[in-house]
Design a protein around this motif. Structure first.
Motif, PDB file in Angstrom:
ATOM      1  N   GLU A  33      12.054 -24.727  -3.086  1.00 34.62           N
ATOM      2  CA  GLU A  33      10.657 -24.444  -2.863  1.00 34.62           C
ATOM      3  C   GLU A  33      10.109 -25.447  -1.858  1.00 34.62           C
ATOM      4  O   GLU A  33      10.249 -26.654  -2.032  1.00 34.62           O
ATOM      5  N   ILE A  34       9.506 -24.936  -0.810  1.00 35.87           N
ATOM      6  CA  ILE A  34       8.952 -25.786   0.233  1.00 35.87           C
ATOM      7  C   ILE A  34       7.442 -25.651   0.196  1.00 35.87           C
ATOM      8  O   ILE A  34       6.906 -24.551   0.296  1.00 35.87           O
ATOM      9  N   ASP A  35       6.770 -26.765   0.026  1.00 37.93           N
ATOM     10  CA  ASP A  35       5.316 -26.772  -0.045  1.00 37.93           C
ATOM     11  C   ASP A  35       4.770 -27.413   1.224  1.00 37.93           C
ATOM     12  O   ASP A  35       4.827 -28.626   1.392  1.00 37.93           O
ATOM     13  N   ILE A  36       4.265 -26.571   2.133  1.00 41.09           N
ATOM     14  CA  ILE A  36       3.719 -27.051   3.391  1.00 41.09           C
ATOM     15  C   ILE A  36       2.228 -26.749   3.407  1.00 41.09           C
ATOM     16  O   ILE A  36       1.812 -25.621   3.154  1.00 41.09           O
ATOM     17  N   ASP A  37       1.441 -27.766   3.705  1.00 44.35           N
ATOM     18  CA  ASP A  37      -0.008 -27.591   3.806  1.00 44.35           C
ATOM     19  C   ASP A  37      -0.313 -26.961   5.160  1.00 44.35           C
ATOM     20  O   ASP A  37      -0.291 -27.619   6.197  1.00 44.35           O
ATOM     21  N   LEU A  38      -0.567 -25.657   5.158  1.00 39.58           N
ATOM     22  CA  LEU A  38      -0.775 -24.930   6.404  1.00 39.58           C
ATOM     23  C   LEU A  38      -2.107 -25.249   7.071  1.00 39.58           C
ATOM     24  O   LEU A  38      -2.306 -24.921   8.238  1.00 39.58           O
ATOM     25  N   SER A  39      -3.000 -25.887   6.367  1.00 44.89           N
ATOM     26  CA  SER A  39      -4.290 -26.243   6.969  1.00 44.89           C
ATOM     27  C   SER A  39      -4.299 -27.673   7.518  1.00 44.89           C
ATOM     28  O   SER A  39      -5.315 -28.101   8.075  1.00 44.89           O
ATOM     29  N   ALA A  40      -3.203 -28.389   7.394  1.00 41.75           N
ATOM     30  CA  ALA A  40      -3.142 -29.763   7.886  1.00 41.75           C
ATOM     31  C   ALA A  40      -3.087 -29.787   9.415  1.00 41.75           C
ATOM     32  O   ALA A  40      -2.429 -28.951  10.027  1.00 41.75           O
ATOM     33  N   PRO A  41      -3.777 -30.718  10.048  1.00 42.34           N
ATOM     34  CA  PRO A  41      -3.765 -30.798  11.520  1.00 42.34           C
ATOM     35  C   PRO A  41      -2.361 -31.040  12.081  1.00 42.34           C
ATOM     36  O   PRO A  41      -2.021 -30.525  13.141  1.00 42.34           O
ATOM     37  N   GLU A  42      -1.534 -31.791  11.358  1.00 45.82           N
ATOM     38  CA  GLU A  42      -0.174 -32.059  11.838  1.00 45.82           C
ATOM     39  C   GLU A  42       0.642 -30.773  11.879  1.00 45.82           C
ATOM     40  O   GLU A  42       1.454 -30.575  12.778  1.00 45.82           O
ATOM     41  N   GLU A  44      -0.531 -27.728  12.341  1.00 44.78           N
ATOM     42  CA  GLU A  44      -0.996 -26.927  13.470  1.00 44.78           C
ATOM     43  C   GLU A  44      -0.429 -27.457  14.784  1.00 44.78           C
ATOM     44  O   GLU A  44       0.032 -26.682  15.627  1.00 44.78           O
ATOM     45  N   LYS A  45      -0.406 -28.770  14.948  1.00 46.33           N
ATOM     46  CA  LYS A  45       0.148 -29.365  16.164  1.00 46.33           C
ATOM     47  C   LYS A  45       1.631 -29.042  16.297  1.00 46.33           C
ATOM     48  O   LYS A  45       2.114 -28.707  17.386  1.00 46.33           O
ATOM     49  N   ALA A  46       2.349 -29.131  15.193  1.00 47.17           N
ATOM     50  CA  ALA A  46       3.782 -28.829  15.220  1.00 47.17           C
ATOM     51  C   ALA A  46       4.023 -27.365  15.558  1.00 47.17           C
ATOM     52  O   ALA A  46       4.912 -27.041  16.358  1.00 47.17           O
ATOM     53  N   ALA A  47       3.240 -26.477  14.978  1.00 46.63           N
ATOM     54  CA  ALA A  47       3.390 -25.041  15.251  1.00 46.63           C
ATOM     55  C   ALA A  47       3.127 -24.743  16.720  1.00 46.63           C
ATOM     56  O   ALA A  47       3.874 -23.981  17.349  1.00 46.63           O
ATOM     57  N   LEU A  48       2.082 -25.324  17.282  1.00 44.37           N
ATOM     58  CA  LEU A  48       1.780 -25.107  18.693  1.00 44.37           C
ATOM     59  C   LEU A  48       2.880 -25.641  19.596  1.00 44.37           C
ATOM     60  O   LEU A  48       3.239 -25.004  20.593  1.00 44.37           O
ATOM     61  N   ALA A  49       3.446 -26.787  19.248  1.00 39.33           N
ATOM     62  CA  ALA A  49       4.535 -27.355  20.044  1.00 39.33           C
ATOM     63  C   ALA A  49       5.770 -26.458  19.990  1.00 39.33           C
ATOM     64  O   ALA A  49       6.407 -26.193  21.020  1.00 39.33           O
ATOM     65  N   ILE A  50       6.105 -25.968  18.817  1.00 41.00           N
ATOM     66  CA  ILE A  50       7.269 -25.098  18.661  1.00 41.00           C
ATOM     67  C   ILE A  50       7.056 -23.791  19.431  1.00 41.00           C
ATOM     68  O   ILE A  50       7.957 -23.321  20.135  1.00 41.00           O
ATOM     69  N   GLN A  51       5.861 -23.215  19.323  1.00 41.85           N
ATOM     70  CA  GLN A  51       5.570 -21.968  20.031  1.00 41.85           C
ATOM     71  C   GLN A  51       5.647 -22.159  21.547  1.00 41.85           C
ATOM     72  O   GLN A  51       6.187 -21.311  22.263  1.00 41.85           O
ATOM     73  N   GLY A  52       5.133 -23.274  22.027  1.00 43.50           N
ATOM     74  CA  GLY A  52       5.180 -23.554  23.464  1.00 43.50           C
ATOM     75  C   GLY A  52       6.604 -23.689  23.972  1.00 43.50           C
ATOM     76  O   GLY A  52       6.968 -23.133  25.020  1.00 43.50           O
ATOM     77  N   LYS A  53       7.423 -24.414  23.235  1.00 39.64           N
ATOM     78  CA  LYS A  53       8.832 -24.578  23.627  1.00 39.64           C
ATOM     79  C   LYS A  53       9.543 -23.234  23.618  1.00 39.64           C
ATOM     80  O   LYS A  53      10.341 -22.936  24.508  1.00 39.64           O
ATOM     81  N   PHE A  54       9.264 -22.418  22.608  1.00 39.72           N
ATOM     82  CA  PHE A  54       9.912 -21.112  22.513  1.00 39.72           C
ATOM     83  C   PHE A  54       9.503 -20.223  23.687  1.00 39.72           C
ATOM     84  O   PHE A  54      10.338 -19.535  24.280  1.00 39.72           O
ATOM     85  N   ARG A  55       8.217 -20.229  24.027  1.00 36.11           N
ATOM     86  CA  ARG A  55       7.747 -19.414  25.158  1.00 36.11           C
ATOM     87  C   ARG A  55       8.401 -19.851  26.469  1.00 36.11           C
ATOM     88  O   ARG A  55       8.787 -19.016  27.287  1.00 36.11           O
ATOM     89  N   ARG A  56       8.521 -21.168  26.679  1.00 35.37           N
ATOM     90  CA  ARG A  56       9.190 -21.658  27.887  1.00 35.37           C
ATOM     91  C   ARG A  56      10.656 -21.250  27.896  1.00 35.37           C
ATOM     92  O   ARG A  56      11.194 -20.866  28.931  1.00 35.37           O
ATOM     93  N   PHE A  57      11.289 -21.319  26.740  1.00 33.73           N
ATOM     94  CA  PHE A  57      12.694 -20.907  26.621  1.00 33.73           C
ATOM     95  C   PHE A  57      12.835 -19.425  26.987  1.00 33.73           C
ATOM     96  O   PHE A  57      13.723 -19.042  27.748  1.00 33.73           O
ATOM     97  N   GLN A  58      11.961 -18.579  26.438  1.00 30.90           N
ATOM     98  CA  GLN A  58      12.021 -17.148  26.719  1.00 30.90           C
ATOM     99  C   GLN A  58      11.775 -16.873  28.207  1.00 30.90           C
ATOM    100  O   GLN A  58      12.427 -16.008  28.806  1.00 30.90           O
ATOM    101  N   LYS A  59      10.848 -17.598  28.809  1.00 31.94           N
ATOM    102  CA  LYS A  59      10.543 -17.411  30.222  1.00 31.94           C
ATOM    103  C   LYS A  59      11.754 -17.780  31.080  1.00 31.94           C
ATOM    104  O   LYS A  59      12.131 -17.038  31.989  1.00 31.94           O
TER     105      LYS A  59
END
Length: 66
Positions: A33-42, A44-59
């Motif tokens: 069981e993984i308990d991640i606080d989805l409302s934490a600022p950290e 959100e920052k991690a999600a945005l960083a991962i999404q950005g890297k993935f988009r650059r990879f796809q491009k």
């Protein structure tokens, strides 16, 4: 003993019973069981960083593809 904030989860070695489960348990049946606080600022920052890297990879993949 090391100090950690109340928001940090215990490491794998500190979690009670985890060492025994890893040795004796079937990996397919073992659920963690993984308990991640989805409302934490950290988070959100991690999600945005991962999404950005993935988009650059796809491009890059699309540009260098056939």
């Amino acid at each position: 003993m090391s100090e950690r904030s109340p928001h940090e989860s215990p490491s794998l070695a500190e979690a009670p019973g985890r060492q025994q489960e890893a040795k004796a348990g079937d990996p397919k049946k073992e659920e963690e069981e993984i308990d991640i606080d989805l409302s934490a600022p950290e988070t959100e920052k991690a999600a945005l960083a991962i999404q950005g890297k993935f988009r650059r990879f796809q491009k890059r993949k699309k540009e260098s593809g056939p």
